[in-house]
Design an enzyme around this catalytic site. Structure first.
Site, PDB file in Angstrom:
ATOM      1  N   GLU A   1     -20.867  21.346 -14.332  1.00 24.47           N
ATOM      2  CA  GLU A   1     -21.157  20.021 -14.909  1.00 24.47           C
ATOM      3  C   GLU A   1     -20.234  18.957 -14.308  1.00 24.47           C
ATOM      4  OE1 GLU A   1     -21.700  19.771 -19.343  1.00 24.47           O
ATOM      5  OE2 GLU A   1     -21.354  21.918 -19.160  1.00 24.47           O
TER       6      GLU A   1
ATOM      7  N   HIS B   1     -41.745  21.131  -9.794  1.00 25.44           N
ATOM      8  CA  HIS B   1     -41.780  20.303 -11.015  1.00 25.44           C
ATOM      9  C   HIS B   1     -41.108  21.005 -12.199  1.00 25.44           C
ATOM     10  CE1 HIS B   1     -44.964  17.995  -8.872  1.00 25.44           C
ATOM     11  NE2 HIS B   1     -45.307  19.202  -8.455  1.00 25.44           N
TER      12      HIS B   1
ATOM     13  N   SER C   1     -16.181  25.203 -27.270  1.00 31.02           N
ATOM     14  CA  SER C   1     -16.297  23.963 -28.020  1.00 31.02           C
ATOM     15  C   SER C   1     -15.269  23.996 -29.141  1.00 31.02           C
ATOM     16  CB  SER C   1     -17.706  23.854 -28.597  1.00 31.02           C
ATOM     17  OG  SER C   1     -17.703  23.001 -29.714  1.00 31.02           O
TER      18      SER C   1
ATOM     19  N   SER D   1       0.816  -1.215   0.000  1.00 35.57           N
ATOM     20  CA  SER D   1       0.000   0.000   0.000  1.00 35.57           C
ATOM     21  C   SER D   1       0.849   1.266   0.000  1.00 35.57           C
ATOM     22  CB  SER D   1      -0.941   0.003   1.215  1.00 35.57           C
ATOM     23  OG  SER D   1      -0.201  -0.139   2.414  1.00 35.57           O
TER      24      SER D   1
ATOM     25  N   LYS E   1     -20.345  28.362 -28.612  1.00 31.96           N
ATOM     26  CA  LYS E   1     -20.598  27.698 -27.330  1.00 31.96           C
ATOM     27  C   LYS E   1     -19.776  28.255 -26.176  1.00 31.96           C
ATOM     28  CE  LYS E   1     -22.730  24.385 -26.556  1.00 31.96           C
ATOM     29  NZ  LYS E   1     -22.505  22.991 -26.933  1.00 31.96           N
TER      30      LYS E   1
ATOM     31  N   ASN F   1     -19.541  26.584 -22.445  1.00 37.38           N
ATOM     32  CA  ASN F   1     -20.078  25.471 -21.661  1.00 37.38           C
ATOM     33  C   ASN F   1     -19.767  25.629 -20.174  1.00 37.38           C
ATOM     34  OD1 ASN F   1     -20.945  24.261 -24.065  1.00 37.38           O
ATOM     35  ND2 ASN F   1     -18.935  23.292 -24.347  1.00 37.38           N
TER      36      ASN F   1
ATOM     37  N   GLN G   1      -7.103  -2.303   4.311  1.00 40.73           N
ATOM     38  CA  GLN G   1      -6.152  -1.516   3.530  1.00 40.73           C
ATOM     39  C   GLN G   1      -6.864  -0.820   2.365  1.00 40.73           C
ATOM     40  OE1 GLN G   1      -2.027  -2.895   3.111  1.00 40.73           O
ATOM     41  NE2 GLN G   1      -2.450  -3.023   0.922  1.00 40.73           N
TER      42      GLN G   1
ATOM     43  N   ASN H   1      -1.603  -2.317  13.299  1.00 43.44           N
ATOM     44  CA  ASN H   1      -3.070  -2.205  13.312  1.00 43.44           C
ATOM     45  C   ASN H   1      -3.559  -0.962  14.059  1.00 43.44           C
ATOM     46  OD1 ASN H   1      -2.864  -4.572  11.973  1.00 43.44           O
ATOM     47  ND2 ASN H   1      -3.710  -5.878  13.596  1.00 43.44           N
TER      48      ASN H   1
END
Ligand code: ARG
Length: 467
Positions: free
Chosen positions: A296, A162, A283, A29, A289, A291, A328, A116
Site C-alpha cells: 500500500e 476489466h 490494526s 543549499s 486485521k 494489513n 538549485q 556552475n
C-alpha cells in the site's frame, strides 16, 4: 553579520552591505547538498591534478589539496565537520575548510572552474553511482520474481480483463508479466545512465575558461565517458535528471500496479496469496486485521515520485540559458526520487519471494467465472464453425449454465450438444482448467511448459549477468 564578515565572504569585494540573514538562509543549499560531498571532493581532486599537469598549480600544491580534501572527507564522515549556512552550499563549505587547512593552495583550487560546472559534475557523479545501486536492486527483484514464477509454473489462477474473470492462466505466467515490466525499466535506467555519464567540468561559469585546461583528463579521471561539447549546455542541462525521474516514475508506476494486485489478492474476498506477517501491520482497534502496508505504501509513494518528475520539468521549462539559481531546486526532488525508488525496490525484492500462493482458492476462482468459454469457442472453430457463430453458441451455453448454477465443464454432453451438434465428448478435454492453460503452448503463452522455459531463461540470464 557585519560589513567586515561580508567582505571576507566569497564575493564580498563587490558588495556594499551584507546579505540579509533571512536571504542567506533562503538561498542556501548546504542543508541538503552536503550529500554530494564525496563527489565534490572527487571532482576537486581531479581538477587539481589537471591544473598541476598543465602547470597552473605546482605538484606540491596539488598534493596539499589532496591532503586537505582527505582530511575534510574524514571530518565529514566522523560528524566533526561543521556545515555553515553562511557558506551557502557544499562547494563553498568544502573550499572554505580547505583554505583554512592549507592556506594559499586552497585559494587556487577554483582556478578555471565555477560552481556552475562543479555542481553539474557533482550531481552527475552522484546519479551515476545511484543508478548502479538502483539497477542492482532491480535485478535482485527480477531474479526473485523469476524464481517464484518457476515454482508457480503450474499454479492455476483466473486471468482478468476489466477485473472480470477472463481466461485461466498460471500464476507463474502472471509473475513473468511483472518481470517483463521491470526488464524494460532496467534497460531505460541503463540507457539514461549513458547521458548522465558525460563530464561538464571545464565549462566553468558558462563560456569556458581562459586557462589551457585539459578536459579530457578530468573526464577520464572521474570515469566519465567523455567531456561535454558545449559549455553553455553543460551548465544549464538537467535533462539527465529529468530522464532519471521519468524512468523512476515508470518503475514506481509498475511497482504500484503490482502492489495493487498484491493488495487485492491478499484480501479475504480473493484470498489468492499470503503476504508474510513481517511485511504487514495490524490494526489498533480491529484484532482480526492484517494489513498489507508495504505494497500500500509503495502504491502511495508513487504519487510523490510522479510529483518530483513534474517539479523538475516545471523547474526547467522557462529557464533561459545558461545557469540560473532555479537549478538549485533540482536536488531535493532528485534525491527523494532516488531514495524512494531504492527503498521501494528493496522492499519488493525482500517481499516478493516470500509471497505464498493459495492454489486452491486461485483454482476455485478460475473455475467460477466461465473462464474456459473461449476454449469452447476455439473447439467449435476447429470443428469448422466460423468464430462469430461459435461465439454465439458459447454465449447461449454460458447463459444456460448460469441458469443451472453450474460451470461449463459441469454440464453434461446432451446439455452442451443442444447448442451445437458439433460438440462431442472430447469437449471436456478443453473445458478443464489444465487443458485450457496447457493448450496455449507457444512463445509468450500461459502454458506451464512455456512459463518454465521463460522463467529458467530469465534466471540463467540474471545469474550470468551478476557473476
Ligand atoms: N548551490 C548551487 C546549486 O545547487 C551551486 C551553483 C551556484 N552557482 C551560482 N552561480 N550561484 O545550483
Amino acid at each position: 553579520m557585519n560589513k567586515t564578515d561580508n567582505t571576507s565572504s566569497t564575493w564580498g569585494g563587490r558588495f556594499q552591505e551584507p546579505t540579509d540573514a533571512f536571504v542567506q538562509r533562503f538561498t542556501a543549499s548546504a542543508q541538503f547538498d552536503q550529500r554530494l560531498y564525496k563527489e565534490d571532493i572527487a571532482g576537486s581532486k581531479a581538477h587539481a591534478d589537471m591544473l598541476a599537469s598543465v602547470g597552473i598549480l605546482t605538484e606540491e600544491e596539488a598534493k596539499q589539496i589532496h591532503w586537505g580534501l582527505d582530511k575534510i572527507a574524514a571530518q565529514i564522515e566522523s560528524g566533526e565537520f561543521s556545515w555553515s549556512i553562511e557558506l551557502e552550499d557544499v562547494h563553498m563549505n568544502i573550499e572554505h575548510a580547505l583554505t583554512h587547512l592549507i592556506g594559499d593552495a586552497g585559494k587556487k583550487l577554483h582556478t578555471g572552474r565555477s560552481r556552475n560546472d562543479q555542481v553539474a559534475t557533482d550531481i552527475r557523479l552522484w546519479l551515476r553511482t545511484t543508478i548502479d545501486d538502483i539497477a542492482k536492486e532491480m535485478r535482485r527483484l527480477q531474479l526473485g520474481i523469476a524464481q517464484l514464477a518457476l515454482t508457480e509454473a503450474d499454479t492455476i489462477m483466473p486471468g482478468f480483463t476489466h477485473l472480470q474473470t477472463a481466461q485461466p492462466i498460471t500464476f507463474g505466467h502472471h509473475l513473468l508479466a511483472w518481470y517483463e515490466m521491470l526488464d524494460r525499466d532496467y534497460d531505460r535506467l541503463i540507457d539514461c545512465q549513458k547521458r548522465v555519464n558525460v563530464s561538464p567540468l571545464g565549462a566553468a561559469a558558462l563560456a569556458g575558461t581562459t586557462f589551457n585546461i585539459d578536459r579530457e583528463q578530468t573526464a577520464s579521471a572521474l570515469g566519465f565517458s567523455r567531456p561535454s561539447r558545449n559549455s553553455l549546455d553543460s551548465v544549464s542541462d538537467r535533462d539527465f535528471a529529468i530522464e532519471f525521474c521519468s524512468t523512476a516514475a515508470l518503475v514506481m508506476t509498475h511497482l504500484s500496479r503490482m502492489s495493487e494486485e498484491l493488495v487485492i489478492w491478499a484480501s479475504s474476498q480473493f484470498n489468492f496469496v499470503d503476504i508474510p506477517d513481517r511485511f504487514c501491520t495490524g490494526s489498533s482497534i480491529m484484532p482480526q486485521k492484517k494489513n498489507p502496508d508495504v505494497p500500500e505504501l509503495i502504491r502511495g509513494k508513487t504519487g510523490r515520485v510522479n510529483g518530483h518528475l513534474i517539479s523538475l520539468l516545471t523547474l526547467m521549462k522557462s529557464q533561459p540559458l545558461a545557469y540560473n539559481k532555479d537549478n538549485q531546486e533540482d536536488k531535493e526532488p532528485l534525491f527523494d526520487t532516488a531514495d524512494t525508488l531504492f527503498d521501494s525496490l528493496r522492499a519488493f525484492a525482500d517481499m516478493v519471494p516470500n509471497v505464498k500462493s493459495k492454489p486452491e482458492s486461485m483454482r476455485a476462482a478460475a473455475f467460477q467465472g466461465f473462464s474456459t468459454a473461449t476454449d469452447l469457442a476455439d473447439y467449435l472453430v476447429r470443428k469448422q464453425i466460423p468464430f462469430r457463430e461459435a461465439h454465439e453458441i458459447v454465449g447461449q451455453s454460458v447463459a444456460y449454465a448460469i441458469e443451472q448454477n453450474k460451470d461449463l465443464s459441469e454440464l453434461s454432453l446432451p446439455e452442451l450438444s443442444q447448442f451445437s451438434q458439433a460438440i462431442d465428448k472430447d469437449v471436456f478435454d478443453v473445458l478443464t482448467l489444465e487443458g485450457s492453460v496447457s493448450a496455449r503452448d507457444h512463445l509468450g503463452g500461459t502454458a506451464p511448459n512455456q512459463v518454465r522455459i521463460q522463467a529458467q531463461a530469465a534466471i540463467d540470464f540474471l545469474q550470468g549477468d551478476t557473476q
